[in-house]
Design a protein around this motif. Structure first.
Motif, PDB file in Angstrom:
ATOM      1  N   SER A 129       0.797  -1.226   0.000  1.00 44.85           N
ATOM      2  CA  SER A 129       0.000   0.000   0.000  1.00 44.85           C
ATOM      3  C   SER A 129       0.828   1.275   0.000  1.00 44.85           C
ATOM      4  O   SER A 129       0.340   2.329  -0.397  1.00 44.85           O
ATOM      5  CB  SER A 129      -0.933   0.008   1.220  1.00 44.85           C
ATOM      6  OG  SER A 129      -0.172  -0.064   2.423  1.00 44.85           O
ATOM      7  N   ILE A 179       1.372  -2.705  -9.623  1.00 46.86           N
ATOM      8  CA  ILE A 179       0.076  -2.083  -9.419  1.00 46.86           C
ATOM      9  C   ILE A 179      -0.063  -0.897 -10.373  1.00 46.86           C
ATOM     10  O   ILE A 179       0.925  -0.320 -10.817  1.00 46.86           O
ATOM     11  CB  ILE A 179      -0.112  -1.604  -7.963  1.00 46.86           C
ATOM     12  CG1 ILE A 179       0.955  -0.566  -7.591  1.00 46.86           C
ATOM     13  CG2 ILE A 179      -0.086  -2.781  -7.013  1.00 46.86           C
ATOM     14  CD1 ILE A 179       0.750   0.044  -6.227  1.00 46.86           C
ATOM     15  N   ALA A 188      -2.355   3.179  -6.283  1.00 53.97           N
ATOM     16  CA  ALA A 188      -2.553   2.852  -4.876  1.00 53.97           C
ATOM     17  C   ALA A 188      -3.082   4.061  -4.137  1.00 53.97           C
ATOM     18  O   ALA A 188      -2.558   5.171  -4.265  1.00 53.97           O
ATOM     19  CB  ALA A 188      -1.240   2.386  -4.246  1.00 53.97           C
ATOM     20  N   ASN A 235      -6.197   0.613  -0.595  1.00 49.93           N
ATOM     21  CA  ASN A 235      -6.874   0.206  -1.827  1.00 49.93           C
ATOM     22  C   ASN A 235      -5.905   0.288  -3.013  1.00 49.93           C
ATOM     23  O   ASN A 235      -5.193   1.280  -3.178  1.00 49.93           O
ATOM     24  CB  ASN A 235      -8.089   1.096  -2.090  1.00 49.93           C
ATOM     25  CG  ASN A 235      -9.115   0.996  -0.972  1.00 49.93           C
ATOM     26  OD1 ASN A 235      -9.404  -0.093  -0.489  1.00 49.93           O
ATOM     27  ND2 ASN A 235      -9.658   2.134  -0.557  1.00 49.93           N
ATOM     28  N   VAL A 236      -5.913  -0.747  -3.825  1.00 43.48           N
ATOM     29  CA  VAL A 236      -5.026  -0.838  -4.983  1.00 43.48           C
ATOM     30  C   VAL A 236      -5.861  -1.124  -6.212  1.00 43.48           C
ATOM     31  O   VAL A 236      -6.796  -1.937  -6.176  1.00 43.48           O
ATOM     32  CB  VAL A 236      -3.972  -1.954  -4.787  1.00 43.48           C
ATOM     33  CG1 VAL A 236      -3.153  -2.148  -6.055  1.00 43.48           C
ATOM     34  CG2 VAL A 236      -3.063  -1.632  -3.616  1.00 43.48           C
ATOM     35  N   LEU A 253      -4.011  -4.684 -10.140  1.00 46.04           N
ATOM     36  CA  LEU A 253      -2.969  -5.512  -9.519  1.00 46.04           C
ATOM     37  C   LEU A 253      -2.554  -6.642 -10.456  1.00 46.04           C
ATOM     38  O   LEU A 253      -3.394  -7.314 -11.054  1.00 46.04           O
ATOM     39  CB  LEU A 253      -3.475  -6.094  -8.200  1.00 46.04           C
ATOM     40  CG  LEU A 253      -2.491  -7.037  -7.490  1.00 46.04           C
ATOM     41  CD1 LEU A 253      -1.387  -6.231  -6.811  1.00 46.04           C
ATOM     42  CD2 LEU A 253      -3.203  -7.909  -6.476  1.00 46.04           C
ATOM     43  N   THR A 274      -7.552  -4.931  -1.954  1.00 46.48           N
ATOM     44  CA  THR A 274      -7.644  -4.164  -0.718  1.00 46.48           C
ATOM     45  C   THR A 274      -6.954  -4.911   0.407  1.00 46.48           C
ATOM     46  O   THR A 274      -7.118  -6.135   0.544  1.00 46.48           O
ATOM     47  CB  THR A 274      -9.121  -3.920  -0.327  1.00 46.48           C
ATOM     48  OG1 THR A 274      -9.813  -3.341  -1.430  1.00 46.48           O
ATOM     49  CG2 THR A 274      -9.212  -2.992   0.878  1.00 46.48           C
TER      50      THR A 274
END
Length: 397
Positions: A142, A161, A164, A168-169, A172, A192
């Motif tokens: 994160s 990713i 970010a 929460n991402v 992915l 998440t």
């Protein structure tokens, strides 16, 4: 205890403590080096690794305490023989209890330490260790993964990713090649980092899993709505197992929740873990008795220590290995759990039988022949080494 018994107890305690410190340090360093890949380039993570590694100590101690006791007891008894103190005790009419009582008391103390560690301290330390690893990996995902870059999180594990925002991402990508037989690739629209039961997990939403078999190259694609990863090892959570067996309290193992999904699917794991915690403390007692059997008899200086240490370690390793095999069998056949209890108890009974019959195992014919064969091989090996170029030279020439 009498003065002589206190003297023997102090020496055995000193030797055992030294052996315990050395064994724990060696195993601890190996475990720490194996887990250095979870450390990121931040001071916080680098500092946390030492706390996480410290939480390994109770689990390591439970495995090495019986062997440290065995080494310390045999070393003490060998030293008494080397200093002719054992022969003097026997010649002056001292009973075998003068030698046995301190060793057995040390074995009882070690058994108490292992029992408390296995049933109370160990689960708490295991939970703290796993939570520490989860926290570091959660921060790495994160906070420290840079969008658009492919980062190697572990050996064989690459992650990327798109964006970010705190826990929460979005976008992915995760490639897992840690299994030589299978390559796994995960794509998720969102992910998440969530907290559940005080632990951090990575939950993937709306994505695909690509599985490639390295033997035949076959690829299968699985679409999923939700996929959970345990941040302790970045592997999928197996059948909803949010808490490992080693993290569960003994009370929880004794009275499992009937609605627990893990208990419903894998009840044998509860039996296996409980059997291990109930029998770990028996091994120090068995090893203390075994030390008396192989090294408790008086010997002269000309006889030397004999094969006491070799016999002691060999017997202990065989018993412990059989214990591990018995535990592994419980996962498949819970009816074999009796073997987990029978092994250490049988060893204790057998050692008591040998002790009461005053059997000197080190002087058995096959033991002496084996010891002589090892010595002859060692002598031959030394003579076979190419030392001729160094003969006649002084240091520094």
């Amino acid at each position: 205890m009498k003065i002589l018994e206190r003297y023997i107890f102090r020496r055995a305690l000193t030797f055992s403590a030294g052996a315990l410190a050395a064994l724990v340090l060696v195993v601890w360093i190996v475990q720490v080096l194996q887990r250095l890949d979870i450390v990121r380039t931040t001071a916080t993570a680098a500092g946390d690794i030492f706390w996480i590694a410290l939480m390994l100590m109770p689990d390591l101690a439970a495995g090495v305490v019986p062997f440290a006791l065995l080494i310390g007891a045999i070393q003490t008894l060998n030293t008494l023989n080397a200093d002719s103190e054992r022969a003097v005790i026997a010649a002056s009419g001292g009973s075998r209890k003068v030698i046995a009582n301190p060793i057995l008391l040390l074995g009882a103390l070690a058994a108490l330490i292992v029992f408390v560690n296995s049933n109370f301290v160990g689960p708490l330390a295991s939970s703290a260790f796993q939570n520490g690893v989860r926290a570091i990996n959660a921060d790495a995902i994160s906070l420290f993964l840079q969008p658009g870059r492919f980062e190697r999180v572990q050996d064989g594990l690459i992650m990327s990713i798109k964006e970010a925002r705190g826990p929460n991402v979005r976008g992915l990508f995760l490639s897992d090649t840690r299994d030589p037989a299978l390559d796994l690739t995960y794509f998720a629209r969102e992910a998440t980092v969530v907290e559940r039961l005080g632990q951090s997990y990575l939950v993937l939403d709306d994505g695909q899993l690509h599985r490639r078999d390295n033997k035949d190259g076959a690829v299968s694609i699985i679409e999923f709505q939700t996929y959970a990863f345990d941040l302790a090892n970045l592997r999928p959570v197996d059948a909803g197992d949010w808490i490992r067996m080693s993290e569960r309290s003994t009370r929880e193992l004794l009275n499992p929740d009937p609605n627990d999904r893990v208990y419903q699917l894998h009840p044998n794991q509860f039996t296996e873990e409980l059997a291990q915690r109930r029998t770990d403390f028996l091994y120090p007692i068995a090893f203390a008795l075994w030390a008396l059997i192989v090294a408790g008899h008086p010997r002269t200086n000309r006889q030397g220590p004999g094969a006491a240490m070799m016999l002691g370690l060999s017997g202990a390793l065989v018993l412990k290995a059989l214990g591990f095999v018995a535990l592994s069998m419980v996962q498949d056949e819970v009816q074999t759990v009796w073997l987990v209890y029978a092994l250490p108890i049988s060893a204790i009974v057998f050692d008591l039988w040998l002790y009461l019959r005053n059997v000197n195992v080190s002087e058995l014919r096959w033991v002496r022949r084996s010891n002589d064969a090892v010595r002859r091989f060692g002598t031959w090996l030394v003579r076979s080494l190419p030392l001729a170029p160094f003969e006649g030279r002084t240091p520094g020439t």
